[in-house]
Write a protein that holds these residues in place. Sequence first.
Motif, PDB file in Angstrom:
ATOM      1  N   ARG A 298     -26.468 -27.309  11.884  1.00 21.64           N
ATOM      2  CA  ARG A 298     -25.433 -26.684  11.064  1.00 21.64           C
ATOM      3  C   ARG A 298     -24.625 -27.724  10.307  1.00 21.64           C
ATOM      4  NH1 ARG A 298     -24.456 -21.073  10.027  1.00 21.64           N
ATOM      5  NH2 ARG A 298     -25.567 -19.925  11.657  1.00 21.64           N
ATOM      6  N   ILE A 299     -24.244 -28.765  11.023  1.00 16.31           N
ATOM      7  CA  ILE A 299     -23.443 -29.829  10.419  1.00 16.31           C
ATOM      8  C   ILE A 299     -24.198 -30.494   9.281  1.00 16.31           C
ATOM      9  CG2 ILE A 299     -22.491 -32.128  10.881  1.00 16.31           C
ATOM     10  CD1 ILE A 299     -21.826 -31.044  13.737  1.00 16.31           C
ATOM     11  N   ALA A 300     -25.480 -30.766   9.512  1.00 13.71           N
ATOM     12  CA  ALA A 300     -26.298 -31.416   8.476  1.00 13.71           C
ATOM     13  C   ALA A 300     -26.472 -30.525   7.253  1.00 13.71           C
ATOM     14  CB  ALA A 300     -27.660 -31.783   9.058  1.00 13.71           C
ATOM     15  N   GLN A 301     -26.430 -29.225   7.466  1.00 14.00           N
ATOM     16  CA  GLN A 301     -26.639 -28.279   6.370  1.00 14.00           C
ATOM     17  C   GLN A 301     -25.382 -28.052   5.546  1.00 14.00           C
ATOM     18  OE1 GLN A 301     -28.154 -24.484   7.690  1.00 14.00           O
ATOM     19  NE2 GLN A 301     -28.399 -23.687   5.609  1.00 14.00           N
ATOM     20  N   TYR A 302     -24.233 -27.967   6.203  1.00 11.04           N
ATOM     21  CA  TYR A 302     -23.015 -27.533   5.514  1.00 11.04           C
ATOM     22  C   TYR A 302     -21.942 -28.607   5.350  1.00 11.04           C
ATOM     23  CZ  TYR A 302     -24.886 -22.830   6.139  1.00 11.04           C
ATOM     24  OH  TYR A 302     -25.689 -21.705   6.103  1.00 11.04           O
ATOM     25  N   LEU A 303     -22.089 -29.745   6.003  1.00 14.21           N
ATOM     26  CA  LEU A 303     -21.068 -30.802   5.899  1.00 14.21           C
ATOM     27  C   LEU A 303     -21.674 -32.060   5.301  1.00 14.21           C
ATOM     28  CD1 LEU A 303     -19.323 -30.422   9.394  1.00 14.21           C
ATOM     29  CD2 LEU A 303     -18.897 -29.143   7.292  1.00 14.21           C
ATOM     30  N   LYS A 304     -22.283 -31.936   4.165  1.00 11.92           N
ATOM     31  CA  LYS A 304     -23.038 -33.046   3.575  1.00 11.92           C
ATOM     32  C   LYS A 304     -22.155 -34.194   3.108  1.00 11.92           C
ATOM     33  CE  LYS A 304     -27.096 -30.347   2.240  1.00 11.92           C
ATOM     34  NZ  LYS A 304     -27.936 -31.000   3.263  1.00 11.92           N
ATOM     35  N   GLY A 305     -20.845 -33.954   2.983  1.00 11.34           N
ATOM     36  CA  GLY A 305     -19.935 -35.023   2.581  1.00 11.34           C
ATOM     37  C   GLY A 305     -19.361 -35.794   3.756  1.00 11.34           C
ATOM     38  N   LEU A 306     -19.821 -35.491   4.974  1.00 13.36           N
ATOM     39  CA  LEU A 306     -19.272 -36.123   6.174  1.00 13.36           C
ATOM     40  C   LEU A 306     -19.510 -37.629   6.162  1.00 13.36           C
ATOM     41  CD1 LEU A 306     -17.826 -34.615   8.480  1.00 13.36           C
ATOM     42  CD2 LEU A 306     -19.905 -34.853   9.829  1.00 13.36           C
ATOM     43  N   GLU A 307     -18.455 -38.388   6.505  1.00  9.68           N
ATOM     44  CA  GLU A 307     -18.548 -39.844   6.568  1.00  9.68           C
ATOM     45  C   GLU A 307     -18.386 -40.372   7.989  1.00  9.68           C
ATOM     46  OE1 GLU A 307     -15.626 -41.330   3.884  1.00  9.68           O
ATOM     47  OE2 GLU A 307     -16.679 -40.603   2.089  1.00  9.68           O
ATOM     48  N   VAL A 308     -17.672 -39.625   8.838  1.00 11.49           N
ATOM     49  CA  VAL A 308     -17.423 -40.041  10.221  1.00 11.49           C
ATOM     50  C   VAL A 308     -17.796 -38.904  11.161  1.00 11.49           C
ATOM     51  CG1 VAL A 308     -15.688 -40.795  11.898  1.00 11.49           C
ATOM     52  CG2 VAL A 308     -15.531 -41.549   9.506  1.00 11.49           C
ATOM     53  N   LEU A 309     -18.669 -39.191  12.133  1.00 12.96           N
ATOM     54  CA  LEU A 309     -19.092 -38.187  13.109  1.00 12.96           C
ATOM     55  C   LEU A 309     -19.016 -38.780  14.503  1.00 12.96           C
ATOM     56  CD1 LEU A 309     -20.214 -35.407  13.808  1.00 12.96           C
ATOM     57  CD2 LEU A 309     -22.523 -36.278  13.343  1.00 12.96           C
ATOM     58  N   GLU A 310     -18.174 -38.190  15.351  1.00 11.99           N
ATOM     59  CA  GLU A 310     -17.976 -38.650  16.723  1.00 11.99           C
ATOM     60  C   GLU A 310     -18.672 -37.684  17.674  1.00 11.99           C
ATOM     61  OE1 GLU A 310     -16.144 -41.341  17.752  1.00 11.99           O
ATOM     62  OE2 GLU A 310     -15.526 -41.973  15.751  1.00 11.99           O
ATOM     63  N   LEU A 311     -19.673 -38.197  18.412  1.00 12.20           N
ATOM     64  CA  LEU A 311     -20.426 -37.383  19.361  1.00 12.20           C
ATOM     65  C   LEU A 311     -20.407 -37.984  20.761  1.00 12.20           C
ATOM     66  CD1 LEU A 311     -23.530 -36.612  17.082  1.00 12.20           C
ATOM     67  CD2 LEU A 311     -21.676 -35.028  17.645  1.00 12.20           C
ATOM     68  N   GLY A 312     -19.451 -38.862  21.029  1.00 15.43           N
ATOM     69  CA  GLY A 312     -19.385 -39.510  22.332  1.00 15.43           C
ATOM     70  C   GLY A 312     -19.291 -38.509  23.467  1.00 15.43           C
ATOM     71  N   GLY A 313     -20.163 -38.648  24.462  1.00 14.15           N
ATOM     72  CA  GLY A 313     -20.142 -37.756  25.607  1.00 14.15           C
ATOM     73  C   GLY A 313     -20.847 -36.435  25.399  1.00 14.15           C
ATOM     74  N   CYS A 314     -21.435 -36.225  24.230  1.00  9.06           N
ATOM     75  CA  CYS A 314     -22.209 -34.996  23.989  1.00  9.06           C
ATOM     76  C   CYS A 314     -23.603 -35.220  24.566  1.00  9.06           C
ATOM     77  CB  CYS A 314     -22.271 -34.682  22.496  1.00  9.06           C
ATOM     78  SG  CYS A 314     -20.674 -34.255  21.773  1.00  9.06           S
ATOM     79  N   SER A 315     -23.719 -35.003  25.854  1.00 13.41           N
ATOM     80  CA  SER A 315     -24.911 -35.436  26.593  1.00 13.41           C
ATOM     81  C   SER A 315     -26.138 -34.571  26.351  1.00 13.41           C
ATOM     82  CB  SER A 315     -24.603 -35.490  28.092  1.00 13.41           C
ATOM     83  OG  SER A 315     -24.060 -34.261  28.533  1.00 13.41           O
TER      84      SER A 315
END
Length: 400
Positions: free
Chosen positions: A137-154
């Motif tokens: 979803r993020i890749a499809q709709y947030l194409k302008g994203l510059e910072v993505l924090e996924l720490g601990g998303c196991s």
Amino acid sequence: METHISGLFPELLAMIFSYLDVRDKGRAAQVCAAWRDAAYHKSVWRGVEAKLHLRRANPSLFPSLQARGIRRVQILSLRRSLSYVIQGMPDIESLNLSGCYNLTDNGLGHAFVQEIGSLRALNLSLCKQITDSSLGRIAQYLKGLEVLELGGCSNITNTGLLLIAWGLHGLKSLNLRSCRHVSDVGIGHLAGMTRSAAEGCLGLEQLTLQDCQKLSDLALKHISRGLAGLRVLNLSFCGGISDAGLLHLSHMGSLRSLNLRSCDNISDTGIMHLAMGSLRLSGLDVSFCDKVGDQSLAYIAQGLEGLKSLSLCSCHISDDGINRMVRQMHGLRTLNIGQCVRITDKGLELIAEHLSQLTGIDLYGCTRITKRGLERITQLPCLKVLNLGLWQMTESEKVR
């Protein structure tokens, strides 16, 4: 003639209110109508992140935030639908959901149903129910994203990284701390090694891979080949990488900060690779690397003399190693040698003599230093931070 504050122009009031903390800004707005109008000026709230508990409906909340120009939001607790936030703030720039344990793929999917071109930063750290589905979803709709924090998303896997590499070509910072399923294959996706499926995130400047236990030296090869603009790389607690992997990194001219803390297979040989390459590091952390010793300090002095920050906590270094390093490291600002139990007053005297620009030093647990060595260190003209921790003076050294 004295001027009362009530007579100040709104522009001056707004300038004054801009220096207040967030709580006091809100209090100022409640004093009177004139202060409210001045306090709601967008210049007062520039850069402010609103911290919200979303528990019940509040029709005035988001119009109030928008009126003040607030576009950065942290959700402290989420008991309403995430779509409530997205609909209320269509121009949102930064969304921090760190620690929202109840956020699910379903909830995120209902919120991201169309492109949100304004969103630049998304923090999903410790949102443990999030999976690769959300990354799609993020890749499809947030194409302008510059910072993505996924720490601990196991639950994130290499498939999720493929989706990121497919859709987020403008990504500059990615945190994958403790994403235990991520392996060399996923890093290859990010680095554009599988161009038939995705171009990759070749503009990455900061990558955190702390505690990704499935990574090996192949991941570092992918990084060196595909992520040429990388400036900050955190590999701490990655036990699968070795000296051979550092040979790949040694020619990354853009790299400025490298964290190898607790990488058990890194030794003096790996530091040699880094020093003999074309790196221009300003920060290096090899703390708790048990195989790093005095020889590494000689290599650092030869090839990494531009370092501003060096961390060697619990490494097997001695006064001899300090002697081989300090004569070439005049620009060093921070030196962390806590728990280096072989360091004595002689080492501190060498540091004090040659590292005149030092602003901070960690001596936690350095049990062989005495008051004499500390007196030399405290004479450093720029020193602001001195961490002694477990160090204690003997009875004979205490000031009477």
